[in-house]
Design a protein around this motif. Structure first.
Motif, PDB file in Angstrom:
ATOM      1  N   ARG A 105       7.157  41.525 -17.990  1.00 56.27           N
ATOM      2  CA  ARG A 105       7.099  40.654 -16.825  1.00 56.27           C
ATOM      3  C   ARG A 105       8.485  40.061 -16.603  1.00 56.27           C
ATOM      4  O   ARG A 105       9.080  39.499 -17.520  1.00 56.27           O
ATOM      5  CB  ARG A 105       6.067  39.551 -17.008  1.00 56.27           C
ATOM      6  CG  ARG A 105       5.741  38.815 -15.710  1.00 56.27           C
ATOM      7  CD  ARG A 105       4.588  37.833 -15.948  1.00 56.27           C
ATOM      8  NE  ARG A 105       4.034  37.358 -14.694  1.00 56.27           N
ATOM      9  CZ  ARG A 105       4.564  36.356 -13.978  1.00 56.27           C
ATOM     10  NH1 ARG A 105       5.653  35.760 -14.396  1.00 56.27           N
ATOM     11  NH2 ARG A 105       4.003  35.979 -12.841  1.00 56.27           N
ATOM     12  N   GLN A 106       8.960  40.152 -15.400  1.00 55.38           N
ATOM     13  CA  GLN A 106      10.339  39.801 -15.091  1.00 55.38           C
ATOM     14  C   GLN A 106      10.380  38.915 -13.847  1.00 55.38           C
ATOM     15  O   GLN A 106       9.843  39.268 -12.795  1.00 55.38           O
ATOM     16  CB  GLN A 106      11.136  41.091 -14.838  1.00 55.38           C
ATOM     17  CG  GLN A 106      12.588  40.907 -14.522  1.00 55.38           C
ATOM     18  CD  GLN A 106      13.289  42.248 -14.486  1.00 55.38           C
ATOM     19  OE1 GLN A 106      13.122  43.070 -15.375  1.00 55.38           O
ATOM     20  NE2 GLN A 106      14.075  42.477 -13.456  1.00 55.38           N
ATOM     21  N   THR A 107      10.977  37.734 -14.001  1.00 55.15           N
ATOM     22  CA  THR A 107      11.165  36.840 -12.869  1.00 55.15           C
ATOM     23  C   THR A 107      12.628  36.412 -12.843  1.00 55.15           C
ATOM     24  O   THR A 107      13.448  36.905 -13.622  1.00 55.15           O
ATOM     25  CB  THR A 107      10.253  35.607 -12.962  1.00 55.15           C
ATOM     26  OG1 THR A 107      10.712  34.757 -14.019  1.00 55.15           O
ATOM     27  CG2 THR A 107       8.807  36.008 -13.216  1.00 55.15           C
ATOM     28  N   ARG A 108      12.918  35.457 -11.964  1.00 54.63           N
ATOM     29  CA  ARG A 108      14.313  35.050 -11.812  1.00 54.63           C
ATOM     30  C   ARG A 108      14.891  34.504 -13.112  1.00 54.63           C
ATOM     31  O   ARG A 108      16.029  34.783 -13.455  1.00 54.63           O
ATOM     32  CB  ARG A 108      14.422  33.995 -10.718  1.00 54.63           C
ATOM     33  CG  ARG A 108      15.847  33.509 -10.495  1.00 54.63           C
ATOM     34  CD  ARG A 108      15.922  32.551  -9.334  1.00 54.63           C
ATOM     35  NE  ARG A 108      17.285  32.104  -9.125  1.00 54.63           N
ATOM     36  CZ  ARG A 108      17.646  31.266  -8.156  1.00 54.63           C
ATOM     37  NH1 ARG A 108      16.736  30.804  -7.324  1.00 54.63           N
ATOM     38  NH2 ARG A 108      18.907  30.895  -8.026  1.00 54.63           N
ATOM     39  N   HIS A 109      14.098  33.722 -13.836  1.00 53.77           N
ATOM     40  CA  HIS A 109      14.624  33.040 -15.017  1.00 53.77           C
ATOM     41  C   HIS A 109      14.007  33.519 -16.329  1.00 53.77           C
ATOM     42  O   HIS A 109      14.403  33.045 -17.389  1.00 53.77           O
ATOM     43  CB  HIS A 109      14.389  31.534 -14.903  1.00 53.77           C
ATOM     44  CG  HIS A 109      15.095  30.895 -13.760  1.00 53.77           C
ATOM     45  ND1 HIS A 109      16.459  30.946 -13.601  1.00 53.77           N
ATOM     46  CD2 HIS A 109      14.620  30.198 -12.692  1.00 53.77           C
ATOM     47  CE1 HIS A 109      16.802  30.293 -12.502  1.00 53.77           C
ATOM     48  NE2 HIS A 109      15.706  29.844 -11.925  1.00 53.77           N
ATOM     49  N   THR A 110      13.033  34.411 -16.281  1.00 57.21           N
ATOM     50  CA  THR A 110      12.345  34.784 -17.512  1.00 57.21           C
ATOM     51  C   THR A 110      12.194  36.292 -17.629  1.00 57.21           C
ATOM     52  O   THR A 110      12.165  37.017 -16.643  1.00 57.21           O
ATOM     53  CB  THR A 110      10.933  34.162 -17.580  1.00 57.21           C
ATOM     54  OG1 THR A 110      10.118  34.742 -16.559  1.00 57.21           O
ATOM     55  CG2 THR A 110      10.978  32.657 -17.396  1.00 57.21           C
ATOM     56  N   TYR A 111      12.086  36.727 -18.867  1.00 57.02           N
ATOM     57  CA  TYR A 111      11.711  38.112 -19.152  1.00 57.02           C
ATOM     58  C   TYR A 111      10.798  38.092 -20.366  1.00 57.02           C
ATOM     59  O   TYR A 111      11.099  37.461 -21.394  1.00 57.02           O
ATOM     60  CB  TYR A 111      12.927  38.990 -19.425  1.00 57.02           C
ATOM     61  CG  TYR A 111      12.548  40.397 -19.805  1.00 57.02           C
ATOM     62  CD1 TYR A 111      12.074  41.289 -18.846  1.00 57.02           C
ATOM     63  CD2 TYR A 111      12.637  40.834 -21.129  1.00 57.02           C
ATOM     64  CE1 TYR A 111      11.701  42.572 -19.189  1.00 57.02           C
ATOM     65  CE2 TYR A 111      12.273  42.127 -21.477  1.00 57.02           C
ATOM     66  CZ  TYR A 111      11.803  42.987 -20.498  1.00 57.02           C
ATOM     67  OH  TYR A 111      11.422  44.260 -20.835  1.00 57.02           O
ATOM     68  N   THR A 112       9.662  38.776 -20.271  1.00 56.56           N
ATOM     69  CA  THR A 112       8.697  38.864 -21.363  1.00 56.56           C
ATOM     70  C   THR A 112       8.311  40.320 -21.571  1.00 56.56           C
ATOM     71  O   THR A 112       8.088  41.047 -20.596  1.00 56.56           O
ATOM     72  CB  THR A 112       7.427  38.053 -21.059  1.00 56.56           C
ATOM     73  OG1 THR A 112       7.791  36.758 -20.602  1.00 56.56           O
ATOM     74  CG2 THR A 112       6.560  37.931 -22.294  1.00 56.56           C
ATOM     75  N   ASN A 113       8.240  40.750 -22.803  1.00 57.81           N
ATOM     76  CA  ASN A 113       7.872  42.132 -23.104  1.00 57.81           C
ATOM     77  C   ASN A 113       6.973  42.165 -24.330  1.00 57.81           C
ATOM     78  O   ASN A 113       7.222  41.478 -25.325  1.00 57.81           O
ATOM     79  CB  ASN A 113       9.117  42.983 -23.370  1.00 57.81           C
ATOM     80  CG  ASN A 113       8.775  44.432 -23.664  1.00 57.81           C
ATOM     81  OD1 ASN A 113       8.549  45.224 -22.761  1.00 57.81           O
ATOM     82  ND2 ASN A 113       8.726  44.778 -24.949  1.00 57.81           N
ATOM     83  N   ILE A 114       5.916  42.975 -24.249  1.00 55.49           N
ATOM     84  CA  ILE A 114       5.043  43.253 -25.386  1.00 55.49           C
ATOM     85  C   ILE A 114       4.902  44.768 -25.500  1.00 55.49           C
ATOM     86  O   ILE A 114       4.651  45.448 -24.507  1.00 55.49           O
ATOM     87  CB  ILE A 114       3.645  42.648 -25.212  1.00 55.49           C
ATOM     88  CG1 ILE A 114       3.717  41.125 -25.021  1.00 55.49           C
ATOM     89  CG2 ILE A 114       2.765  42.960 -26.419  1.00 55.49           C
ATOM     90  CD1 ILE A 114       2.380  40.507 -24.676  1.00 55.49           C
ATOM     91  N   SER A 115       5.077  45.299 -26.701  1.00 62.57           N
ATOM     92  CA  SER A 115       4.900  46.745 -26.895  1.00 62.57           C
ATOM     93  C   SER A 115       4.200  47.009 -28.214  1.00 62.57           C
ATOM     94  O   SER A 115       4.377  46.280 -29.192  1.00 62.57           O
ATOM     95  CB  SER A 115       6.248  47.472 -26.857  1.00 62.57           C
ATOM     96  OG  SER A 115       7.099  47.019 -27.886  1.00 62.57           O
ATOM     97  N   LEU A 116       3.402  48.065 -28.225  1.00 65.70           N
ATOM     98  CA  LEU A 116       2.743  48.576 -29.421  1.00 65.70           C
ATOM     99  C   LEU A 116       3.226  50.003 -29.645  1.00 65.70           C
ATOM    100  O   LEU A 116       3.382  50.759 -28.688  1.00 65.70           O
ATOM    101  CB  LEU A 116       1.226  48.570 -29.250  1.00 65.70           C
ATOM    102  CG  LEU A 116       0.555  47.217 -29.019  1.00 65.70           C
ATOM    103  CD1 LEU A 116      -0.895  47.425 -28.602  1.00 65.70           C
ATOM    104  CD2 LEU A 116       0.620  46.364 -30.283  1.00 65.70           C
ATOM    105  N   PHE A 117       3.464  50.356 -30.897  1.00 67.70           N
ATOM    106  CA  PHE A 117       3.953  51.712 -31.158  1.00 67.70           C
ATOM    107  C   PHE A 117       3.345  52.269 -32.436  1.00 67.70           C
ATOM    108  O   PHE A 117       2.878  51.525 -33.306  1.00 67.70           O
ATOM    109  CB  PHE A 117       5.486  51.740 -31.235  1.00 67.70           C
ATOM    110  CG  PHE A 117       6.072  50.999 -32.413  1.00 67.70           C
ATOM    111  CD1 PHE A 117       6.271  51.629 -33.627  1.00 67.70           C
ATOM    112  CD2 PHE A 117       6.422  49.667 -32.289  1.00 67.70           C
ATOM    113  CE1 PHE A 117       6.813  50.954 -34.707  1.00 67.70           C
ATOM    114  CE2 PHE A 117       6.967  48.973 -33.359  1.00 67.70           C
ATOM    115  CZ  PHE A 117       7.163  49.614 -34.570  1.00 67.70           C
TER     116      PHE A 117
END
Length: 598
Positions: A431-443
């Protein structure tokens, strides 16, 4: 796998605090060059790529690229010494031999041993950013990108600047950079020197680094040349065996590379050629120099010629690469090997929502013939903020010359080794906005014929062998908040959780099975009164062996006219810890310096 971490981070991912951000003007949406052969904006990536950007590098409480990487998410950096003297990087639970290291896309991996993968002539002051590709990369790069890729991107233009510092343990160092543009030609040069008496017995070091680069740009042509020299002489207390605290090592590296890019409408050709010479002079006991001394000289030659074109069907890239590696050694003998292959890559973006990347590498090695290493990445942009992605691929790595031929009282090589290979899959959302970035991944990664140093009991020497089939599962979470506030620059949290299943006999493992079980990295940069800025780095790590520790580094900066003065304190809590067994790392280390532009 415990489901709690996943549920917790999913809730955090969609919490109201994050959703409150609005405009899709994410301030770090750069062009990424590591995830595929097609430079892609960060928001259109179909892979999990971490970025250490120029602002993070500038404010980090460290003096070297290696120490900087120790705070990167999913990177297991095992240092035998600080200040860039020696370190090894693994990604997603892989060993340091399974990570590909690049400088501006040029392969740096040392054929003698990956212990020397960071013996390159680039300093932290030369770096614009670092891109870290999590997971398989052999479809793009070929050998050694089994679990990930670290690409160090250097600055195109250096400032005229000098940086002088000193600190505990008689630390003294200086960095000078010069840059000049004449018409369409840009020339850069930097030199760095550092030394210390050491924080413990036989941990002293002296290091010198020289790096030059030139670039010539026209409308349809870009030509880039770089060359450098790195020299490190250091005490190696318990580096390779706890039985020999008087080990000592002296390494020298020469690098040169030339890349030309030619553009003609929708077509481009970008051949590059490189040469790396590495010398390693090692004493098992420097008090008895004639007893056991190894002198190794390796040469790595690389040639690559990708051709890229664009049509209504998408982007296409194809070409070939050739690598020639030699070794002259008093211990390992004289050896050479030739390897290379052909590659084909494709990218298509449908309606700015669906992104498809494929990468395939048909690789040849004289001992095993031709092998095929494909990969595919797919992403779906739910809207301008949220993206779903998945990836799958096969990857491999070659045994080093040390793993094949080394002989010592403590370690024995194995000339019958075969390559390690793995099948990897991952899925994630960001999820990407002007002031934030969030990432979740499973591998998930299924490794076969994994190479490791092993033994059945403490009385035996370490013997390298294809010991295990290793299945690894993991979760990665990353959150970054970069507000436009006077008192706060950025906050970042990285969390990695790993779990592996092995199928092997009852062997002790020197590297492969002592992976990180979980790792939490936290960074904070904020303003203080009197024009000061504080940069905090915290890391909590637990290894499979139950070794765990908490580290905290801090830097205080104050800008002055055309410069900065600073204080850096590493290991603020004075933690007793090690990242390689029996190699104790320093306690609290105070240093200070001044950087001045001119």
């Amino acid at each position: 796998m415990n489901k709690f971490p996943f549920v917790f981070f999913v809730l955090l991912f969609y919490c109201p605090f994050v959703s409150a951000q609005s405009a899709v003007d994410y301030e770090f949406d750069p062009i990424i060059v590591t995830a595929s052969r097609f430079p892609t904006t960060f928001s259109h990536l179909a892979r999990n790529v971490s970025i250490i950007d120029s602002e993070q590098i500038k404010t980090a409480p460290v003096f070297s690229i290696q120490d900087l990487l120790s705070y990167a998410g999913s990177v297991e950096l095992n240092r035998r010494a600080p200040h860039g003297i020696q370190a090894e990087a693994g990604i997603r639970g892989g060993s340091f031999e399974e990570t590909l290291v690049l400088i501006d896309g040029i392969k740096i991996n040392n054929p003698q041993t990956a212990h020397h993968n960071f013996d390159f002539p680039v300093e932290i002051g030369d770096v614009e950013r670092i891109e870290i590709l999590h997971g398989h990369g052999s479809g793009i790069y070929g050998a050694d990108a089994l679990t990930g890729v670290i690409n160090i991107i250097t600055k195109k233009k250096l400032l005229n600047s000098i940086n002088i510092y000193g600190g505990d343990y008689k630390l003294a160092g200086g960095y000078l950079s010069l840059g000049k543009q004449t018409g369409k030609l840009q020339n850069n040069i930097s030199i760095h020197s550092s030394r210390s008496a050491g924080y413990n017995y036989n941990t002293d070091f002296e290091a010198v680094n020289l790096f030059v680069s030139s670039s010539f740009h026209t409308e349809n042509t870009r030509i880039n040349f770089k060359a450098g020299y790195n020299d490190k002489d250091f005490g190696a207390n318990n580096f390779y065996s706890s039985s020999y605290p008087d080990e000592r090592e002296h390494t020298k590296t020469i690098l040169s590379a030339l890349k030309a890019e030619f553009f003609n409408g929708r077509y481009s050709l970008a051949p590059q050629i490189s040469w790396i010479n590495h010398k390693d002079d090692f004493f098992l006991d420097y008090n008895r120099p004639a007893w056991f001394r190894n002198i190794h000289t390796s040469n790595s030659y690389g040639l690559e010629f990708p051709f890229t074109t664009e049509s209504k069907l998408g982007l296409f890239s194809f070409g070939g690469k050739y690598e020639y590696e030699t070794l002259q050694s008093t211990n390992l003998g004289n050896h050479e090997r030739k390897q290379g292959g052909v590659f084909f890559d494709y990218q298509k973006i449908f309606h700015n929502r669906i992104i498809i990347n494929t990468a395939s590498h048909l690789f040849y090695y004289s001992k095993w013939g031709w092998k095929f290493w494909p990969g595919i990445d797919i992403a779906y942009r739910v809207n301008e903020k949220i993206k779903l992605y998945s990836s799958a691929g096969r990857s491999f790595r070659m045994p080093s010359f040390t793993e094949l031929y080394y002989t010592s009282p403590a370690n024995m090589g194995n000339p019958d080794l075969i390559y390690s290979r793995a099948v990897s899959i991952e899925t994630g959302t960001s999820r990407q906005t002007r002031h934030t970035y969030t990432n979740i991944s499973l591998f998930y990664r299924n490794g076969i014929n994994m190479i490791d140093w092993a033994r059945k009991n403490d009385s035996e020497p370490w013997q390298v062998m294809n010991v295990t089939r290793l299945k690894t599962r993991g979760l990665e979470f990353m959150y970054r908040y970069a507000p436009e506030l006077n008192y706060l620059s950025h906050v970042q949290l990285d969390f990695t959780y790993l779990d592996s299943e092995k199928n092997t006999e009852a062997f002790q493992s020197k590297y492969l099975l002592n992976y990180i079980n979980y790792q939490v990295n936290f960074s904070l940069v904020h303003r203080l009164p009197f024009g000061m800025t504080a940069s905090w780095k915290l890391k909590h790590v637990k290894y499979q062996s139950n070794n765990k520790y908490l580290l905290n580094d801090i830097a205080l900066y104050r800008n002055i006219k055309r410069g900065t003065y600073y204080i850096k304190i590493t290991n603020l809590f004075n933690t007793d810890y090690y990242e390689v067994k029996d190699v104790v790392l320093p306690g609290r280390w105070f240093s200070a310096g001044i950087q001045q532009n001119f």
